[in-house]
Design a protein around this motif. Sequence first.
Motif, PDB file in Angstrom:
ATOM      1  N   LEU A  26      31.799  32.332  36.512  1.00 57.20           N
ATOM      2  CA  LEU A  26      32.708  33.177  37.734  1.00 57.20           C
ATOM      3  C   LEU A  26      32.733  34.800  36.980  1.00 57.20           C
ATOM      4  O   LEU A  26      32.466  35.588  37.821  1.00 57.20           O
ATOM      5  N   PRO A  27      33.111  34.853  35.625  1.00 55.71           N
ATOM      6  CA  PRO A  27      32.836  36.279  35.170  1.00 55.71           C
ATOM      7  C   PRO A  27      31.383  36.755  35.278  1.00 55.71           C
ATOM      8  O   PRO A  27      31.404  38.146  35.518  1.00 55.71           O
ATOM      9  N   LEU A  28      30.395  36.193  35.167  1.00 54.77           N
ATOM     10  CA  LEU A  28      29.085  36.917  35.290  1.00 54.77           C
ATOM     11  C   LEU A  28      29.069  37.290  36.755  1.00 54.77           C
ATOM     12  O   LEU A  28      28.342  38.082  37.163  1.00 54.77           O
ATOM     13  N   ALA A  29      29.420  36.333  37.728  1.00 50.25           N
ATOM     14  CA  ALA A  29      29.212  36.726  39.124  1.00 50.25           C
ATOM     15  C   ALA A  29      30.096  37.827  39.381  1.00 50.25           C
ATOM     16  O   ALA A  29      29.432  38.579  40.136  1.00 50.25           O
ATOM     17  N   ARG A  30      31.112  37.975  38.968  1.00 47.38           N
ATOM     18  CA  ARG A  30      31.874  39.167  39.067  1.00 47.38           C
ATOM     19  C   ARG A  30      31.283  40.437  38.384  1.00 47.38           C
ATOM     20  O   ARG A  30      31.223  41.644  39.099  1.00 47.38           O
ATOM     21  N   LEU A  31      30.502  40.069  37.440  1.00 49.11           N
ATOM     22  CA  LEU A  31      29.798  41.401  36.757  1.00 49.11           C
ATOM     23  C   LEU A  31      28.843  41.868  37.668  1.00 49.11           C
ATOM     24  O   LEU A  31      28.623  43.018  37.877  1.00 49.11           O
ATOM     25  N   ALA A  32      28.154  40.678  38.272  1.00 45.87           N
ATOM     26  CA  ALA A  32      26.918  41.194  39.225  1.00 45.87           C
ATOM     27  C   ALA A  32      27.651  41.926  40.448  1.00 45.87           C
ATOM     28  O   ALA A  32      26.948  43.014  41.037  1.00 45.87           O
ATOM     29  N   VAL A  33      28.726  41.600  41.182  1.00 44.84           N
ATOM     30  CA  VAL A  33      29.119  41.854  42.315  1.00 44.84           C
ATOM     31  C   VAL A  33      29.674  43.510  41.770  1.00 44.84           C
ATOM     32  O   VAL A  33      29.404  44.403  42.576  1.00 44.84           O
ATOM     33  N   VAL A  34      30.135  43.782  40.587  1.00 46.26           N
ATOM     34  CA  VAL A  34      30.897  45.062  40.185  1.00 46.26           C
ATOM     35  C   VAL A  34      29.606  46.038  39.954  1.00 46.26           C
ATOM     36  O   VAL A  34      29.842  47.151  40.349  1.00 46.26           O
ATOM     37  N   GLY A  35      28.429  45.483  39.653  1.00 48.78           N
ATOM     38  CA  GLY A  35      27.449  46.270  39.305  1.00 48.78           C
ATOM     39  C   GLY A  35      26.877  46.778  40.792  1.00 48.78           C
ATOM     40  O   GLY A  35      26.276  47.758  40.950  1.00 48.78           O
TER      41      GLY A  35
END
Lengths: 273, 265
Positions: A26-35
């Motif tokens: 979940l955090p990695l997905a969030r990181l990709a979206v934030v990017g």
Amino acid sequence: MRRRENRTLFLMVVPAISVGAAFFLLPLARLAVVGATGPLGPQAYLAVVTTPQYLEALLSTVVLSVAVTATTLVIAGIAGVFLERNRFLGREALLSMLTLPLAFPGVVIGFMVIMLAGRTGLIGELTALLGVGRLVFAYSMAGLFAGYLYFSIPRVILTIMAAAEKLDPALEEAAKSLGAGPWRVVRDVILPALAPALIASGAICFATSMGAFGTAFTLATDIKVLPIVIYTEFTLLANIAMAAALSIVLGVITWATLAASRAVAGATAAAAG
Amino acid sequence: MGRTRNFYLQLGFTLLVCAFLILPVLMSIVAGFTENFFIGVKSGLTLRWIVVVWDLYAPTIFRSMYIALATLAVTLVLGVPTAYVLAKRPGLVTRLIEEFLVLPVAIPGLAIALALILTYGGFRDFRTSWMFILVGHVLYTLPFMVRSVLAVLSSFDFRILEESAASLGAGFCRRFLGIVVPNARSGIVAGSLTVVTLSIGEFNLTWMLHTPETMTLPVGLADSYASMRLEIGSAYTLVFFVMIIPLLIALQRYGTQRIKKVGRA
């Protein structure tokens, strides 16, 4: 019976999977979206290669990591095969010392480089004694190179030794009896047999160097390697989207390197076996 | 047997490599006991830097210890049952589960830390507690526990033992705790040593996840290198060596082959 057991087994892996999903996936997905949702939008990922500043950091990190990997493989290859092949007084002690830095965090390794090549470092003292001036290179790319070698050598030596243990001495004897010189034996017998270990440990070495943060952080925060750039973007410039995009790119590079090496080294191992 | 010139050349080379790795460690140990390192050992030996470190950083030492033990507890509870399932039912599904669980090792700690902050940074109490660091350490160390236990369980057929126990009427819990766990002991020991060693030394994640109230030993080290005199940094590093070297020796004894892939810098 088996169905009940399957349910039990399923329940046993649920906690680990849940933790992985909640705190990693979940955090990695969030990181990709934030990017992809900063001022630049999804273009942020493109900016990694179109903005000179980021591209330069990316390239210098890749060049540094390749150089460290190549040098480590040569050094650890020689020392590892030597230690596996020879029994002599003090071998165990030597081996313990060579593997001691395995558990040192990056910051401590940075400090070790300062001890070696810093302003009061050993190398500076020696060069001053020799009358060629005090050589200080800890706080530069050369210092990073030394630090990354420092943490890579112990790990690669262990892998090489494990692989060299399985070398068949009969093959070398056969090559020698057919008239092959020592270099030919190394090139045509030893290196091919060590190839899977070299590829696997080389990939780990490259990926670790790409993502190394502590060593660079201790030596100089103005050295433009990718992890330092990410850190600077995030904490000092508050350019969170760019930091996220760069992190995703970095993560993809390290993950792909390791996955590719396992595919190649695994296939080679299977072919050799 | 006779030693050739080649032997001595390679020995010399290996000793040089060893010097590169060990000399800075020795220098930093000496610096930690030296009155003034710029002048050298002739300025006198002292314990005062160790005392200074203790006054300034003692909480970081204890915090690192309890975070390491908490990480160990969590990875044991999560990792041992997982390794058992992976060994019991080798197949595509379990292979995928394994790949998924070891993924955090392939991603730089800095990236994982940013991801955690962006996702959970808004939960103030969680963000500022040591639990936030614990989460990062568990993610990073769990793969080593799973792999270590899995390697042992895959090396012999524990299922036959389990079946015999089952035929004698042992229930699942009894089989797991009475047969699987004792037989996986060497993997659990090696995995535990790896987890504790990695947790005590973890910096890349922890630097981003910590707050001034949750400083760990490696974070304190970075702080001392940046803002204290060299002797204090050295004395503090010495404290770290004293904590980590017994663990490493134990690891070399119990799991030589298993530590080759640990660590990131």
